[in-house]
Design a protein around this motif. Structure first.
Motif, short mmCIF file in Angstrom:
data_model
loop_
_atom_site.label_atom_id
_atom_site.label_comp_id
_atom_site.label_asym_id
_atom_site.label_seq_id
_atom_site.Cartn_x
_atom_site.Cartn_y
_atom_site.Cartn_z
N VAL A 1 67.85 27.33 36.64
CA VAL A 1 66.35 27.23 37.42
C VAL A 1 65.63 26.13 36.72
CG1 VAL A 1 66.53 29.29 38.50
CG2 VAL A 1 65.45 29.24 36.56
N ALA B 1 80.34 26.96 41.45
CA ALA B 1 79.82 28.07 42.40
C ALA B 1 80.97 28.68 43.13
CB ALA B 1 78.83 27.87 43.18
N ILE C 1 70.56 34.29 34.30
CA ILE C 1 69.71 33.50 34.91
C ILE C 1 69.21 32.58 33.60
CG2 ILE C 1 67.31 32.98 35.95
CD1 ILE C 1 67.57 35.41 37.26
N LEU D 1 72.92 31.02 37.33
CA LEU D 1 71.59 30.42 38.02
C LEU D 1 70.76 29.57 37.02
CD1 LEU D 1 70.47 29.73 40.69
CD2 LEU D 1 68.96 32.18 40.43
N GLY E 1 77.93 35.38 37.83
CA GLY E 1 77.43 34.01 38.40
C GLY E 1 76.25 33.57 37.41
N ARG F 1 73.89 26.71 41.10
CA ARG F 1 74.45 28.06 40.87
C ARG F 1 75.77 27.65 40.50
NH1 ARG F 1 72.67 32.22 43.23
NH2 ARG F 1 70.89 31.99 44.78
N TYR F 2 76.25 28.36 39.22
CA TYR F 2 77.39 28.02 38.58
C TYR F 2 78.19 29.44 38.67
CZ TYR F 2 75.02 23.84 37.16
OH TYR F 2 74.68 22.40 37.09
N PRO G 1 73.31 37.86 38.60
CA PRO G 1 73.55 36.53 37.93
C PRO G 1 72.89 36.34 36.67
CG PRO G 1 72.44 35.78 39.92
CD PRO G 1 72.67 37.48 39.74
#
Length: 453
Positions: free
Chosen positions: A453, A385, A344, A451, A449, A423-424, A342
């Motif tokens: 954070v 997600a 980030i 993510l 994905g 999460r997307y 994914p």
């Protein structure tokens, strides 16, 4: 509460968005009123603003907010409400002016289409109080709505270009108000080659030629008294003038209604070949259920044959093309050190994603275009997600240049900052700006994905 006298409850958005001006200056509600039975006002005695904000249309909006109106009669634009569905309540005040208008130059036509409501023998011209739109009235209306209107459809019933000043009208709109998206539909038979070429330089954005056949024998069964080669020669002249002048507008459509007499593979492939040879931008099929004894039995809804050409039909999407290889198609690769991981992104900080775009079609992807419409850009849609859409227009990135068939380009897509960690999902696709996403015509998207954070 729904209106008790209505047998069927329905909704409609036209009175909030669009007005239709007949060639005699009367305003009707919707383009499905060939005989002028649902009149909202008369621009010979009123301004557009007075009609748009007047009591007749206000009453109609109020009725529709409650589930329907007697005013609508047998209008084909009505959208039935389900048993327990409530109509959407919209403001009675829709603003000072409409965002879109249809302009009818004349209800007269130079051919007779089989069982069409606007064929000359139906007497449609007798329902108008003037045969041709008065140029001074036209100019007054355009001067009023031009500064704020977004689109003008330069046709309604009849053949617009039978009006001797029709091209001058197009020139007037685009000279005075170049931001207006100007569209027209024509049978293509009223032009000379000179006037067809002149229309290219008017500034008009899009022209659709309705030509239903690739041989004279099939074409004239619906377009009675029509001459196929005249229509095709005028379409060819416009395409040629575009190339000669180095213009990207007008966008030229060939729309072909499928009937039982023109739906063979041989006839349709001949149309594909002729469209490709002429350099038409788009050929697409129109599916109809009228006339009852004439519509295509081969391409009825639900058939395997229709499913095979579905992406090439007018109503399926705005990019599909029956010219071989011309439907936009691309491959989008995400360029990361570890494939499949994914993206980030730190909370509240933008990040960039490197993509590689491959043009899989036979037409170039334009990196720039007149008025910023129809250029192709890389788009990233933000989803949850589980894939549900959050923001369709989350990110855009320009192509570095026109991307020719088979070519590849590396494009960096800058993703805006996101406030909420979690999460997307990102869906990467190409978009023909102002028209449609490539996915709508069958092009593959790329999912990755995200993510935060």
């Amino acid at each position: 509460m729904a209106l008790s006298f209505l047998a069927t409850r329905f909704r409609c958005s036209w009175p909030w968005d669009i007005l239709v001006m007949l060639c005699d200056g009367r305003i009707v509600c919707g383009c499905a009123d060939p005989y002028g039975r649902r009149v909202l006002g008369d621009l010979r005695r009123s301004s557009v603003r007075e009609v748009w904000t007047g009591p007749v249309i206000a009453g109609l909006r109020d009725d529709l907010n409650r589930g329907g109106s007697r005013f609508c009669g047998d209008c084909a634009l009505k959208l039935p409400l389900k048993k327990d569905e409530q109509p959407t309540a919209r403001p009675i005040d829709a603003g000072p002016l409409p965002g879109r208008m249809y302009i009818e130059c004349t209800a007269a036509c130079n051919i007779s289409c089989t069982q069409a409501c606007c064929a000359p023998e139906t007497g449609i011209t007798r329902t108008r109080q003037a045969g041709m739109l008065d140029f001074d009235l036209f100019r007054r209306v355009i001067d009023e709505v031009g500064p704020t209107i977004g689109r003008i459809d330069f046709f309604n019933y009849g053949e617009a270009f039978l009006h001797k000043r029709a091209i001058e009208m197009c020139e007037y709109i685009k000279t005075r108000f170049p931001h207006v998206y100007l569209y027209t539909s024509t049978n293509g038979l009223a032009f000379s080659e000179e006037s067809a070429r002149r229309l290219v330089h008017s500034g008009i954005d899009e022209v659709t030629f309705s030509i239903d056949g690739a041989t004279q024998e099939s074409y004239e069964q619906y377009r009675q008294r029509g001459r196929l080669e005249v229509a095709l020669n005028n379409l060819r002249a416009m395409a040629d003038e575009k190339r000669r002048a180095g213009r990207d507008l007008p966008y030229l459509n060939w729309r072909y209604i499928l009937f039982r007499w023109n739906d063979s593979d041989e006839e349709m492939n001949r149309a594909r070949q002729r469209a490709a040879e002429m350099g038409v931008d788009r050929l697409c099929w129109e599916i109809t259920d009228h006339p009852e004894d004439a519509f295509s039995r081969r391409f009825v809804p639900g058939s395997a044959e229709l499913n095979a050409i579905r992406r090439e039909t007018w109503d399926d999407n705005n990019l599909g093309n029956a010219i071989p290889g011309a439907t936009p198609s691309a491959r989008i690769d995400i360029r990361t050190l570890v494939p499949g991981l994914p993206v980030i992104a730190p909370r509240r900080r933008p990040v960039s994603v490197r993509t590689r775009i491959v043009n899989l079609s036979t037409r170039a992807f334009p990196a720039h275009a007149t008025f910023g419409r129809r250029l192709v850009r890389v788009g990233a849609q933000l989803c949850s997600a589980n894939g549900s859409l959050i923001n369709l227009d989350f990110a855009r990135a320009d192509l570095p240049r026109h991307l020719l068939p088979g070519e590849t380009a590396d494009v960096k897509v800058r993703l805006p900052a996101i406030d909420t960690p979690g999460r997307y999902t990102l869906k990467f696709d190409l978009v023909n700006e102002g028209v449609d996403w490539f996915e709508r015509c069958g092009s593959e998207t790329t999912i990755r994905g995200l993510l935060v954070v």
